[in-house]
Every structure is written in structure tokens, then in C-alpha cells.
Design a protein around this motif. Structure first.
Motif, PDB file in Angstrom:
ATOM      1  N   GLY A  38       0.826  -1.201   0.000  1.00  0.00           N
ATOM      2  CA  GLY A  38       0.000   0.000   0.000  1.00  0.00           C
ATOM      3  C   GLY A  38       0.859   1.249   0.000  1.00  0.00           C
ATOM      4  N   ALA A  39       0.182   2.391  -0.129  1.00  0.00           N
ATOM      5  CA  ALA A  39       0.887   3.671  -0.102  1.00  0.00           C
ATOM      6  C   ALA A  39      -0.030   4.724   0.488  1.00  0.00           C
ATOM      7  CB  ALA A  39       1.323   4.066  -1.503  1.00  0.00           C
ATOM      8  N   TRP A  40       0.558   5.657   1.195  1.00  0.00           N
ATOM      9  CA  TRP A  40      -0.164   6.774   1.773  1.00  0.00           C
ATOM     10  C   TRP A  40       0.400   8.042   1.155  1.00  0.00           C
ATOM     11  CZ3 TRP A  40       1.889   9.989   6.094  1.00  0.00           C
ATOM     12  CH2 TRP A  40       0.992  10.997   6.465  1.00  0.00           C
ATOM     13  N   VAL A  41      -0.448   8.808   0.482  1.00  0.00           N
ATOM     14  CA  VAL A  41      -0.012  10.065  -0.131  1.00  0.00           C
ATOM     15  C   VAL A  41      -0.031  11.139   0.948  1.00  0.00           C
ATOM     16  CG1 VAL A  41      -0.480  11.788  -1.902  1.00  0.00           C
ATOM     17  CG2 VAL A  41      -0.887   9.367  -2.391  1.00  0.00           C
ATOM     18  N   LYS A  42       1.165  11.619   1.307  1.00  0.00           N
ATOM     19  CA  LYS A  42       1.301  12.636   2.353  1.00  0.00           C
ATOM     20  C   LYS A  42       0.985  14.024   1.830  1.00  0.00           C
ATOM     21  CE  LYS A  42       5.169  12.892   4.268  1.00  0.00           C
ATOM     22  NZ  LYS A  42       6.498  12.926   4.852  1.00  0.00           N
ATOM     23  N   GLU A  43       1.529  14.346   0.664  1.00  0.00           N
ATOM     24  CA  GLU A  43       1.383  15.690   0.112  1.00  0.00           C
ATOM     25  C   GLU A  43       1.197  15.641  -1.387  1.00  0.00           C
ATOM     26  OE1 GLU A  43       4.061  18.827   1.196  1.00  0.00           O
ATOM     27  OE2 GLU A  43       4.689  17.747   2.995  1.00  0.00           O
ATOM     28  N   GLN A  44       0.482  16.625  -1.881  1.00  0.00           N
ATOM     29  CA  GLN A  44       0.334  16.821  -3.316  1.00  0.00           C
ATOM     30  C   GLN A  44       0.722  18.268  -3.606  1.00  0.00           C
ATOM     31  OE1 GLN A  44      -3.833  15.884  -3.983  1.00  0.00           O
ATOM     32  NE2 GLN A  44      -3.307  13.816  -4.584  1.00  0.00           N
ATOM     33  N   LYS A  45       1.527  18.461  -4.630  1.00  0.00           N
ATOM     34  CA  LYS A  45       1.980  19.804  -4.993  1.00  0.00           C
ATOM     35  C   LYS A  45       1.900  19.954  -6.506  1.00  0.00           C
ATOM     36  CE  LYS A  45       5.483  19.276  -1.485  1.00  0.00           C
ATOM     37  NZ  LYS A  45       6.888  19.031  -1.266  1.00  0.00           N
ATOM     38  N   VAL A  46       1.754  21.185  -6.954  1.00  0.00           N
ATOM     39  CA  VAL A  46       1.792  21.444  -8.388  1.00  0.00           C
ATOM     40  C   VAL A  46       2.834  22.507  -8.675  1.00  0.00           C
ATOM     41  CG1 VAL A  46      -0.604  20.811  -8.856  1.00  0.00           C
ATOM     42  CG2 VAL A  46      -0.071  23.165  -8.279  1.00  0.00           C
ATOM     43  N   ARG A  47       3.386  22.441  -9.869  1.00  0.00           N
ATOM     44  CA  ARG A  47       4.282  23.487 -10.352  1.00  0.00           C
ATOM     45  C   ARG A  47       3.474  24.330 -11.329  1.00  0.00           C
ATOM     46  NH1 ARG A  47       9.954  21.669 -12.269  1.00  0.00           N
ATOM     47  NH2 ARG A  47       9.985  21.303 -10.045  1.00  0.00           N
ATOM     48  N   VAL A  48       3.573  25.645 -11.185  1.00  0.00           N
ATOM     49  CA  VAL A  48       2.800  26.556 -12.020  1.00  0.00           C
ATOM     50  C   VAL A  48       3.748  27.493 -12.761  1.00  0.00           C
ATOM     51  CG1 VAL A  48       1.049  28.385 -12.008  1.00  0.00           C
ATOM     52  CG2 VAL A  48       0.864  26.475 -10.393  1.00  0.00           C
ATOM     53  N   GLU A  49       3.515  27.620 -14.067  1.00  0.00           N
ATOM     54  CA  GLU A  49       4.271  28.554 -14.894  1.00  0.00           C
ATOM     55  C   GLU A  49       3.294  29.344 -15.750  1.00  0.00           C
ATOM     56  OE1 GLU A  49       7.322  26.530 -17.086  1.00  0.00           O
ATOM     57  OE2 GLU A  49       8.029  25.471 -15.304  1.00  0.00           O
ATOM     58  N   ASN A  50       3.403  30.651 -15.711  1.00  0.00           N
ATOM     59  CA  ASN A  50       2.524  31.538 -16.480  1.00  0.00           C
ATOM     60  C   ASN A  50       1.047  31.251 -16.224  1.00  0.00           C
ATOM     61  OD1 ASN A  50       4.747  32.826 -17.768  1.00  0.00           O
ATOM     62  ND2 ASN A  50       4.885  31.104 -19.177  1.00  0.00           N
ATOM     63  N   GLY A  51       0.707  30.985 -14.968  1.00  0.00           N
ATOM     64  CA  GLY A  51      -0.673  30.757 -14.597  1.00  0.00           C
ATOM     65  C   GLY A  51      -1.226  29.387 -14.951  1.00  0.00           C
ATOM     66  N   LYS A  52      -0.399  28.488 -15.448  1.00  0.00           N
ATOM     67  CA  LYS A  52      -0.834  27.146 -15.838  1.00  0.00           C
ATOM     68  C   LYS A  52      -0.100  26.085 -15.018  1.00  0.00           C
ATOM     69  CE  LYS A  52      -3.153  28.423 -19.588  1.00  0.00           C
ATOM     70  NZ  LYS A  52      -4.520  28.198 -19.888  1.00  0.00           N
ATOM     71  N   VAL A  53      -0.816  25.028 -14.649  1.00  0.00           N
ATOM     72  CA  VAL A  53      -0.191  23.900 -13.959  1.00  0.00           C
ATOM     73  C   VAL A  53       0.651  23.134 -14.975  1.00  0.00           C
ATOM     74  CG1 VAL A  53      -0.586  21.727 -12.742  1.00  0.00           C
ATOM     75  CG2 VAL A  53      -2.061  23.700 -12.277  1.00  0.00           C
ATOM     76  N   THR A  54       1.937  22.965 -14.662  1.00  0.00           N
ATOM     77  CA  THR A  54       2.842  22.280 -15.592  1.00  0.00           C
ATOM     78  C   THR A  54       3.256  20.897 -15.119  1.00  0.00           C
ATOM     79  OG1 THR A  54       4.765  23.363 -14.610  1.00  0.00           O
ATOM     80  CG2 THR A  54       3.741  24.434 -16.519  1.00  0.00           C
ATOM     81  N   SER A  55       3.152  20.634 -13.801  1.00  0.00           N
ATOM     82  CA  SER A  55       3.466  19.291 -13.322  1.00  0.00           C
ATOM     83  C   SER A  55       2.819  19.054 -11.963  1.00  0.00           C
ATOM     84  CB  SER A  55       4.975  19.056 -13.244  1.00  0.00           C
ATOM     85  OG  SER A  55       5.550  19.884 -12.268  1.00  0.00           O
ATOM     86  N   TYR A  56       2.632  17.779 -11.668  1.00  0.00           N
ATOM     87  CA  TYR A  56       1.996  17.312 -10.438  1.00  0.00           C
ATOM     88  C   TYR A  56       2.998  16.465  -9.679  1.00  0.00           C
ATOM     89  CZ  TYR A  56      -2.087  18.555 -13.213  1.00  0.00           C
ATOM     90  OH  TYR A  56      -2.985  19.224 -13.992  1.00  0.00           O
ATOM     91  N   ARG A  57       3.118  16.730  -8.385  1.00  0.00           N
ATOM     92  CA  ARG A  57       4.112  16.012  -7.578  1.00  0.00           C
ATOM     93  C   ARG A  57       3.450  15.442  -6.334  1.00  0.00           C
ATOM     94  NH1 ARG A  57       9.867  18.539  -5.663  1.00  0.00           N
ATOM     95  NH2 ARG A  57      10.501  16.776  -4.403  1.00  0.00           N
ATOM     96  N   VAL A  58       3.812  14.215  -5.991  1.00  0.00           N
ATOM     97  CA  VAL A  58       3.293  13.589  -4.777  1.00  0.00           C
ATOM     98  C   VAL A  58       4.444  13.093  -3.913  1.00  0.00           C
ATOM     99  CG1 VAL A  58       1.079  12.901  -5.753  1.00  0.00           C
ATOM    100  CG2 VAL A  58       2.994  11.348  -5.919  1.00  0.00           C
ATOM    101  N   ASP A  59       4.284  13.256  -2.621  1.00  0.00           N
ATOM    102  CA  ASP A  59       5.191  12.656  -1.639  1.00  0.00           C
ATOM    103  C   ASP A  59       4.377  11.572  -0.964  1.00  0.00           C
ATOM    104  OD1 ASP A  59       7.214  14.508  -2.193  1.00  0.00           O
ATOM    105  OD2 ASP A  59       6.408  15.929  -0.733  1.00  0.00           O
ATOM    106  N   MET A  60       4.893  10.341  -0.963  1.00  0.00           N
ATOM    107  CA  MET A  60       4.117   9.251  -0.376  1.00  0.00           C
ATOM    108  C   MET A  60       5.003   8.299   0.407  1.00  0.00           C
ATOM    109  SD  MET A  60       2.881   7.320  -3.812  1.00  0.00           S
ATOM    110  CE  MET A  60       3.946   7.203  -5.214  1.00  0.00           C
TER     111      MET A  60
END
Length: 67
Positions: A38-60
Motif C-alpha cells: 500500500g501507499a499513503w499520499v502525504k502531500e500533493q503539490k503542483v508546479r505553475v508557470e505563467n498561470g498554468k499547472v505544468t506538473s503534479y508532484r506527490v510525496d508518499m
């Protein structure tokens, strides 16, 4: 018989979605860790450039059973 589990923290990133980042992280961890349960997702983060989401990051935390 008692099982012993261990937890490993991993970070994964995707340009598609959080779900894809999670799957990529599990796929990569599965190459070197056996017995993932199993896995527990601790955090979710996004990278934003010019007002647009460019990538999704998870720490688990990934839980796996020791041999």
C-alpha cells in the motif's frame, strides 16, 4: 506467522495528473522493492508557470512486507 512491514518515502512527478504521478512512483518503486502492499499520499503539490499547472508532484509513504 507474523509479517514485518517497512515504510519507504518516495517522491514522484508527472506532467499529466496526480494519479499518474502516484502510478509512476509505484511502478518505479516496484522495480527495486518487493512485496508492496500500500501507499499513503502525504502531500500533493503542483508546479505553475505563467498561470498554468505544468506538473503534479506527490510525496508518499510506501509500505512493503519484508521477506
Amino acid at each position: 506467522m507474523m509479517a514485518v512491514a517497512k515504510i519507504s518515502e518516495i517522491t514522484a512527478e508527472s506532467n499529466v495528473s496526480f494519479e499518474d504521478a502516484i502510478q509512476q512512483g509505484i511502478d518505479r518503486a516496484s522495480k527495486t522493492i518487493r512485496g508492496i502492499r500500500g501507499a499513503w499520499v502525504k502531500e500533493q503539490k503542483v508546479r505553475v508557470e505563467n498561470g498554468k499547472v505544468t506538473s503534479y508532484r506527490v510525496d508518499m509513504k510506501v509500505t512493503f512486507v519484508l521477506d
